[in-house]
Design an enzyme around this catalytic site. Structure first.
Site, PDB file in Angstrom:
ATOM      1  N   ARG A  87      42.272  21.788  38.687  1.00 35.82           N
ATOM      2  CA  ARG A  87      42.598  22.885  37.781  1.00 35.82           C
ATOM      3  C   ARG A  87      44.004  22.741  37.196  1.00 35.82           C
ATOM      4  O   ARG A  87      44.644  21.708  37.353  1.00 35.82           O
ATOM      5  CB  ARG A  87      42.418  24.212  38.524  1.00 35.82           C
ATOM      6  CG  ARG A  87      40.982  24.392  39.017  1.00 35.82           C
ATOM      7  CD  ARG A  87      40.727  25.766  39.567  1.00 35.82           C
ATOM      8  NE  ARG A  87      39.332  25.948  39.961  1.00 35.82           N
ATOM      9  CZ  ARG A  87      38.826  27.103  40.370  1.00 35.82           C
ATOM     10  NH1 ARG A  87      39.593  28.179  40.444  1.00 35.82           N
ATOM     11  NH2 ARG A  87      37.558  27.195  40.720  1.00 35.82           N
ATOM     12  N   CYS A  94      46.759  40.287  42.532  1.00 40.71           N
ATOM     13  CA  CYS A  94      45.739  39.696  41.674  1.00 40.71           C
ATOM     14  C   CYS A  94      45.167  40.775  40.756  1.00 40.71           C
ATOM     15  O   CYS A  94      45.526  41.950  40.867  1.00 40.71           O
ATOM     16  CB  CYS A  94      44.635  39.066  42.514  1.00 40.71           C
ATOM     17  SG  CYS A  94      43.602  40.264  43.379  1.00 40.71           S
ATOM     18  N   CYS A 145      37.275  41.740  37.981  1.00 42.23           N
ATOM     19  CA  CYS A 145      36.868  40.668  38.897  1.00 42.23           C
ATOM     20  C   CYS A 145      35.612  41.070  39.669  1.00 42.23           C
ATOM     21  O   CYS A 145      35.610  42.102  40.353  1.00 42.23           O
ATOM     22  CB  CYS A 145      37.991  40.337  39.870  1.00 42.23           C
ATOM     23  SG  CYS A 145      37.530  39.034  41.040  1.00 42.23           S
ATOM     24  N   LYS A 157      36.730  23.681  44.216  1.00 42.01           N
ATOM     25  CA  LYS A 157      37.908  23.673  43.363  1.00 42.01           C
ATOM     26  C   LYS A 157      39.038  22.877  44.000  1.00 42.01           C
ATOM     27  O   LYS A 157      39.127  22.753  45.224  1.00 42.01           O
ATOM     28  CB  LYS A 157      38.365  25.100  43.074  1.00 42.01           C
ATOM     29  CG  LYS A 157      38.730  25.916  44.303  1.00 42.01           C
ATOM     30  CD  LYS A 157      39.017  27.357  43.932  1.00 42.01           C
ATOM     31  CE  LYS A 157      39.282  28.209  45.175  1.00 42.01           C
ATOM     32  NZ  LYS A 157      39.514  29.627  44.824  1.00 42.01           N
ATOM     33  N   CYS A 184      43.763  34.639  45.273  1.00 39.18           N
ATOM     34  CA  CYS A 184      44.390  34.535  43.954  1.00 39.18           C
ATOM     35  C   CYS A 184      45.799  35.110  43.914  1.00 39.18           C
ATOM     36  O   CYS A 184      46.650  34.610  43.189  1.00 39.18           O
ATOM     37  CB  CYS A 184      43.519  35.223  42.900  1.00 39.18           C
ATOM     38  SG  CYS A 184      41.914  34.441  42.671  1.00 39.18           S
ATOM     39  N   CYS A 233      40.391  40.772  47.387  1.00 44.17           N
ATOM     40  CA  CYS A 233      39.408  40.111  48.255  1.00 44.17           C
ATOM     41  C   CYS A 233      40.130  38.960  48.952  1.00 44.17           C
ATOM     42  O   CYS A 233      41.296  38.686  48.662  1.00 44.17           O
ATOM     43  CB  CYS A 233      38.214  39.626  47.429  1.00 44.17           C
ATOM     44  SG  CYS A 233      38.511  38.087  46.527  1.00 44.17           S
ATOM     45  N   LYS A 239      43.407  22.003  43.487  1.00 42.50           N
ATOM     46  CA  LYS A 239      44.625  22.455  42.829  1.00 42.50           C
ATOM     47  C   LYS A 239      45.776  21.504  43.130  1.00 42.50           C
ATOM     48  O   LYS A 239      45.959  21.072  44.263  1.00 42.50           O
ATOM     49  CB  LYS A 239      44.984  23.872  43.284  1.00 42.50           C
ATOM     50  CG  LYS A 239      43.901  24.894  42.956  1.00 42.50           C
ATOM     51  CD  LYS A 239      44.223  26.272  43.507  1.00 42.50           C
ATOM     52  CE  LYS A 239      43.134  27.273  43.164  1.00 42.50           C
ATOM     53  NZ  LYS A 239      43.410  28.617  43.722  1.00 42.50           N
ATOM     54  N   ARG A 263      40.679  31.336  31.097  1.00 41.67           N
ATOM     55  CA  ARG A 263      41.983  30.881  31.603  1.00 41.67           C
ATOM     56  C   ARG A 263      42.345  29.590  30.880  1.00 41.67           C
ATOM     57  O   ARG A 263      41.605  28.608  30.938  1.00 41.67           O
ATOM     58  CB  ARG A 263      41.915  30.662  33.109  1.00 41.67           C
ATOM     59  CG  ARG A 263      43.228  30.201  33.741  1.00 41.67           C
ATOM     60  CD  ARG A 263      43.036  29.916  35.216  1.00 41.67           C
ATOM     61  NE  ARG A 263      42.548  31.079  35.926  1.00 41.67           N
ATOM     62  CZ  ARG A 263      41.535  31.054  36.797  1.00 41.67           C
ATOM     63  NH1 ARG A 263      40.891  29.923  37.036  1.00 41.67           N
ATOM     64  NH2 ARG A 263      41.156  32.149  37.409  1.00 41.67           N
TER      65      ARG A 263
END
Length: 583
Positions: free
Chosen positions: A157, A447, A453, A222, A496, A492, A224, A87
């Site tokens: 990110r 996603c 994935c 993470k 995303c 899931c 954002k 990414r």
């Protein structure tokens, strides 16, 4: 607007207990270097060791394999076909045509799928890059001024920004702040340059502060960040930890309302996890944005849960210590007091398709890219669409740049009026523009999920196009042709595809099975609530049919689907995420 935030009596600022193993590997990684270089030399396997499997994420990559052929390879006693997904870092989503042509060629020559995928993180991904091509991939990006630093892992990110920043001076300045925030919060270690670009290491001493903001163990989870311009919440700010809502006077940016603690990921069956909307901390003048960003990140760095990664995101820190205490700590670290929030309102989200004229007289064309997948489709539902070739042909003649949106779409920006007809013809000839695309299809998103994935429990990207066909037929049957429902599918519960901000959100539970959520609003300021659990595709369509029939007959004038299902008592409104979401 005043900003009364929740308080917690006797808050637990630091979670005690044995740290998650990710904390060990970050501490031992020598500032994200690990033994990645040694792994690259090991050609006996296409994958990485367990620690490096995690560390390469901070370099913008995930190790994956083709799950469609995993079982067959097991029968042949072969390891999974390991590869990486990369990414790119692209704050604000801007990419020039030289860069586009470079990534287009790399996708053709060195990826298993040949596609460029536009993501909900306002950037692009390569899928299916084998180990011998990984260093070449990074060096190709570097040759055109791109990288993938900190687009995954326990770091800040890719920074999102309201798309097309040349529509106004405000858009341009907001984009500039997105790039400043991205640079300010990047890891300062030189690990990326040393490993992938062959830069020589500069030795440091124990007294050197390598990571003044992220720290030696980086963040607990993470993180954002976004910059958004009302009234269009096109980046879904409530999916993010830190958000700067642009406030203007007379068309000029004067500052930001700062919202903290949004996030959508959860775990099936674990009521201690949940989606959460961000809290509005208040207004700051624009020149304080970097100080506030660093203060929020360092507070989360120090107070975030390093024991249980499922509760390590900023949203859980705020609920544990209280948003009021978190804001006070941010103020102390930044040396500034938040003012009362300035008035703003989100009225819609998503992208405005077609041509828009900018303040500089240039034209900007927003293209709908289903699932964000740019590929020449030889067979199947999209047969005849040559999206990748079309974008390449546009890039060869276009004198402006491209803007990727947070909704998997693409803007051909800065088109000279004399070139408008030529670019539109190329786009139409290659299937990049179609007058037959419905409002429903443009309001739907998924996603990637299978086959790449490793977390996917159910199909998403491959399921969505046919699902939209069925929903279009249902809407027409119920006298709702031309209407649309914000529909999102994720393989899931990790968030995303942002299903937890959809009017209908489908979250994968198992092969062909989904949890069905209802009730987000058009502005993206409310999370939905579970309606049906573990239902198959036939049941989903039957429920959408029945609900759409009621919506058609019972709705108030102009009432959106998500608002209707709450007013009609079909689901309860989620006001406070943790309490109401699972009740």
């Amino acid at each position: 607007m005043s900003n009364d935030l929740p308080k917690v009596e006797n808050p637990v600022l630091i979670v005690e207990g044995k740290h998650a193993d990710n904390e060990r590997l970050k501490a031992e990684s020598d500032y994200l270097r690990g033994t990645i270089l040694e792994d690259l030399q090991d050609r006996m396997t296409g994958g990485f060791t367990p620690d490096n499997f995690q560390l390469i994420r901070t370099h913008g990559m995930y190790q994956q394999d083709d799950r469609d052929i995993r079982a067959e390879r097991q029968k042949q006693k072969l390891e999974p076909l390991h590869n990486v997904m990369l990414r790119a870092r692209l704050p604000g989503g801007i990419i020039n045509t030289e860069q586009w042509l470079a990534i287009d060629k790399f996708a053709d020559d060195h990826t298993s799928y040949g596609s460029i995928r536009l993501t909900t993180r306002q950037t692009f991904q390569f899928h299916g890059v084998l180990k011998p091509n990984i260093k070449l991939m990074h060096q190709t990006l570097n040759s055109v001024g791109l990288d993938s630093i900190a687009t995954a892992g326990d770091v800040n990110r890719n920074v999102l920004c309201t798309s097309n920043p040349v529509e106004s001076e405000l858009h341009q300045e907001a984009y500039e702040w997105a790039t400043k925030l991205s640079e300010h919060l990047l890891p300062k270690t030189r690990a990326y340059a040393e490993i992938w670009l062959d830069e020589e290491r500069v030795e440091t001493t124990e007294d050197d502060v390598i990571e003044p903001i992220l720290g030696s163990n980086y963040l607990p989870r993470k993180f954002k960040t976004t910059v958004v311009i009302p009234p269009n919440n096109d980046i879904d700010l409530h999916a993010n930890d830190l958000n700067f809502v642009a406030i203007s006077e007379d068309g000029k940016l004067i500052g930001f309302n700062v919202l903290v603690g949004g996030g959508l990921a959860m775990t099936h069956g674990d009521n201690a996890t949940y989606p959460r909307c961000a809290d509005d901390f208040g207004f700051i003048p624009k020149e304080k944005a970097l100080d506030i960003a660093a203060a929020v990140v360092t507070t989360q760095r120090d107070w975030g849960n390093r024991v249980n990664r499922k509760n390590a995101k900023t949203k859980y820190t705020l609920d544990r210590v209280g948003a009021h205490a978190f804001r006070e700590e941010v103020e102390a670290r930044a040396g500034i007091k938040f003012e009362d929030s300035r008035p703003y309102k989100f009225t819609h989200r998503g992208d405005n398709f077609g041509w828009v004229k900018g303040i500089d007289g240039k034209e900007h064309l927003t293209l709908f890219i289903e699932n964000g997948r740019i590929l020449d489709f030889p067979v199947g539902q999209f047969e005849g669409k040559q999206l990748k070739t079309g974008m390449r042909e546009i890039a060869k003649i276009h004198e402006g740049d491209f803007r990727l949106t947070a909704n998997q779409n693409l803007i051909v920006a800065g088109v000279d009026p004399k070139d408008k007809a030529t670019i539109e013809k190329i786009a139409r000839d290659h299937g990049l523009i179609s007058d037959k695309v419905s409002n429903q299809r443009m309001s739907s998103m998924a996603c990637v999920a299978f086959p790449t994935c490793p977390l996917a429990m159910a199909e998403a990207e491959r399921y969505l196009p046919g699902l939209v066909d069925d929903v279009e037929a249902i809407l027409e049957k119920n006298n709702l042709a031309g209407e649309s429902i914000i529909l999102r599918v994720t393989g899931c519960p990790n968030g995303c595809g942002r299903a937890m901000l959809a009017e209908i959100g489908l979250v994968g539970k198992g092969p062909g099975k989904y949890n069905m959520y209802l009730g987000a609003d058009l502005a993206g300021t409310r999370v939905p609530k579970i309606y049906k659990e573990n239902v198959d595709e036939a049941t989903i369509l039957a429920e959408i049919d029945a609900l759409s029939a009621r919506w058609s007959k019972e709705r108030n004038e102009g009432e959106a689907f998500g608002d209707f299902v709450i007013r009609a008592g079909i689901v309860a409104e989620v006001v406070i995420s943790a309490r109401d979401f699972h009740a």
